[in-house]
Design an enzyme around this catalytic site. Sequence first.
Site, PDB file in Angstrom:
ATOM      1  N   CYS A  52       0.881  -1.224  -0.322  1.00  0.00           N
ATOM      2  CA  CYS A  52      -0.320   0.113  -0.249  1.00  0.00           C
ATOM      3  C   CYS A  52       0.332   1.227  -0.028  1.00  0.00           C
ATOM      4  O   CYS A  52       0.350   2.224   0.101  1.00  0.00           O
ATOM      5  CB  CYS A  52      -0.580   0.159   1.239  1.00  0.00           C
ATOM      6  SG  CYS A  52      -1.766  -0.987   1.138  1.00  0.00           S
ATOM      7  N   HIS A  81      -9.286   4.844  -0.979  1.00  0.00           N
ATOM      8  CA  HIS A  81      -7.754   3.226  -0.850  1.00  0.00           C
ATOM      9  C   HIS A  81      -8.025   2.875  -1.939  1.00  0.00           C
ATOM     10  O   HIS A  81      -7.441   1.955  -1.300  1.00  0.00           O
ATOM     11  CB  HIS A  81      -7.582   3.387   0.393  1.00  0.00           C
ATOM     12  CG  HIS A  81      -6.194   2.381   0.722  1.00  0.00           C
ATOM     13  ND1 HIS A  81      -5.537   2.904   0.393  1.00  0.00           N
ATOM     14  CD2 HIS A  81      -5.997   0.909   1.913  1.00  0.00           C
ATOM     15  CE1 HIS A  81      -3.894   2.128   1.045  1.00  0.00           C
ATOM     16  NE2 HIS A  81      -5.185   0.920   1.748  1.00  0.00           N
TER      17      HIS A  81
END
Lengths: 383, 383
Positions: free
Chosen positions: A83, A331
Amino acid sequence: MREVAVLGIGQTPVSEHWEKSLRELAGDAALAALEDAGQERADALYVGNMMSGSANHQQHLGSYIADWIGLRGIEALRLESACSSGAAAFRAGYIAVASGEVEIALVVGVEKMSDSPGSEITSALATAADADWEVDQGVSFVALNAMLMRRYMYEYGWKREDFMPFSLNAHANAVHNPNARLGKAISEKAYLQAPMVAEPVSIMDASPMGDGAAAIVLGSRRCLAANRKAVIVAGSAAATDSLAVHDRRDGTWLQAAELSAQRAYELAAVGPQDVDLFELHDAFTIMAALSLEAAGFAERGQGPRLALEGEITLKGRIPVATRGGLKARGHPVGATGMYQLVEVVEQLRGEAGATQVDGARVGMAQNIGGSGSNIVTHILQVG
Amino acid sequence: MREVAVLGIGQTPVSEHWEKSLRELAGDAALAALEDAGQERADALYVGNMMSGSANHQQHLGSYIADWIGLRGIEALRLESACSSGAAAFRAGYIAVASGEVEIALVVGVEKMSDSPGSEITSALATAADADWEVDQGVSFVALNAMLMRRYMYEYGWKREDFMPFSLNAHANAVHNPNARLGKAISEKAYLQAPMVAEPVSIMDASPMGDGAAAIVLGSRRCLAANRKAVIVAGSAAATDSLAVHDRRDGTWLQAAELSAQRAYELAAVGPQDVDLFELHDAFTIMAALSLEAAGFAERGQGPRLALEGEITLKGRIPVATRGGLKARGHPVGATGMYQLVEVVEQLRGEAGATQVDGARVGMAQNIGGSGSNIVTHILQVG
């Protein structure tokens, strides 16, 4: 190492982009950034992406995107650290320009998650954790964060509702961001009654996935377009921790966040007191609290206090998630770090509209890969 | 940009490593390189890998490997450009050290392909091609190379057997490389009677997959261990082409190989005539021919002639695949570029044993991602 300036920014809304392919999404953000920079081309392309191999059956995104945007021939590659892939790509572009190896670098973070079934996305997200020592034991990525949050609540005496302000603040700010995935305010009741994903993490503690791309053009200050405010990369640093959470001395302390933040402060010659806004990695509310602590904005175990006292809002001591954060802007994993940086630039240029932090001159972005195992911190400054 | 030296090298055999995990493989090569360099640690880790996400259900290899080798905390990330991921990682490490951002960089290429069923590996390899415009049309990666080879044979009048010397030379050299996947010589008959994978590509034209890791430690010359011969990174360059082969003006010309080779020559202030050996990307025999042409060692369409005239052997004008090449050392895709560079260092140090190129002072390595869409060229020199 020469000074590096942000020449241009671009982004797509974070959404379910059924109408666009991965290359179209990346291209939209990349071309917008080039246009914003007043540049026709870049000399190299750095792509941050985590899961296109499984979610889109496409890797090799450097060549894929370079060709799509008309820059066939230039150097191009993908960077991955789960991420935190977005900020890792930015840092690679920054080093290439700072070194003189590259004149104009284009950095794009992109992720397209909607095309795949949820079970595949869950598996793909789990590749950020330790396959042998976490995932094979049946632990999902949300479960890891739930265990961290539970331990933290036990250690420091917080209740679940003490994390509420992180979520409310992010949603309140996202209302004014046209690119946000969830651009609506939420009520205290909505937070308190939210269904659990993995207790104590509810859907109001967890960030939504999404499709999106964000891009930045980097170069030397003399390449800045006329009348474009100079935003300089003042500090850039990355650090790691163990991949498996159980292997850390203290799971409730983000060692890699502390290391990379300290290094970024040192390079920028500033401290937490000088930072006007902080785009932190609130993939889960617990991560927001831990980031604030490791980056020096709150005492150990006291991240939620800062939020409960209103200090993370636009008028507070350290505004966070000013454009919605991961929680409400969304996200799209490998793109997130680039959204954070684009948003810091919006603030430093004074282009953040209703969520503008008054007089912002120093902005920080911190992008977390895995459960804190790879953390990249950047400090940008009005130059 | 300051001068960058190779401080140490390490590699595992390319094989089916059922007894070792992905992290153990990478760790073995990395620790061997650090030991060879006389260094206890590195300041940053760059990992080249293509398909661990699908083949091993593990991404995020930066943190994963850094922790395993005892370097928890250091900056670490993965770089991916399909089969040229290894050289892309090397180039990132080179830029980081050359810029002064990093003192000692550790670069590791690793791939572990044996654990997954062949169909999954075929799908994973296909992520290097264009998902929409090639793979969804039913074209596998081997099929793309078969079409390129067929077109090339048509254009320039070559027969399949004219590619035989590439295969025989690679296998002859691999006999003397203890790390080679197929360390045995093959006969002309074996080549001529080899079963087809996708006509005209036979198993003797195609390289075998495998598990393996290769690593290099980079730093400034003053960090060289005593008595360690100085090998300098004299030229480093990368370039792209369209991802889809049909979208190129001429599919039988590797534009990205020409671009990156020319740039590397320029930086190193040498030309093809100065290169003592060339570790080229013979994933398929057609790619060996195309590389020789694009890098300036043969006229357009005349790569096979060089091979037929014996000029690619150890005593020829431009020795290639001196340690077995992809064809016989093996092609653990994301690790291959690092094997090539390690082998060039072996030659320049004079450590290549029975396949030593006499008096080698300038070595070149060229790593190809996709069907020529991302090509990274390095020139190393005895310094």
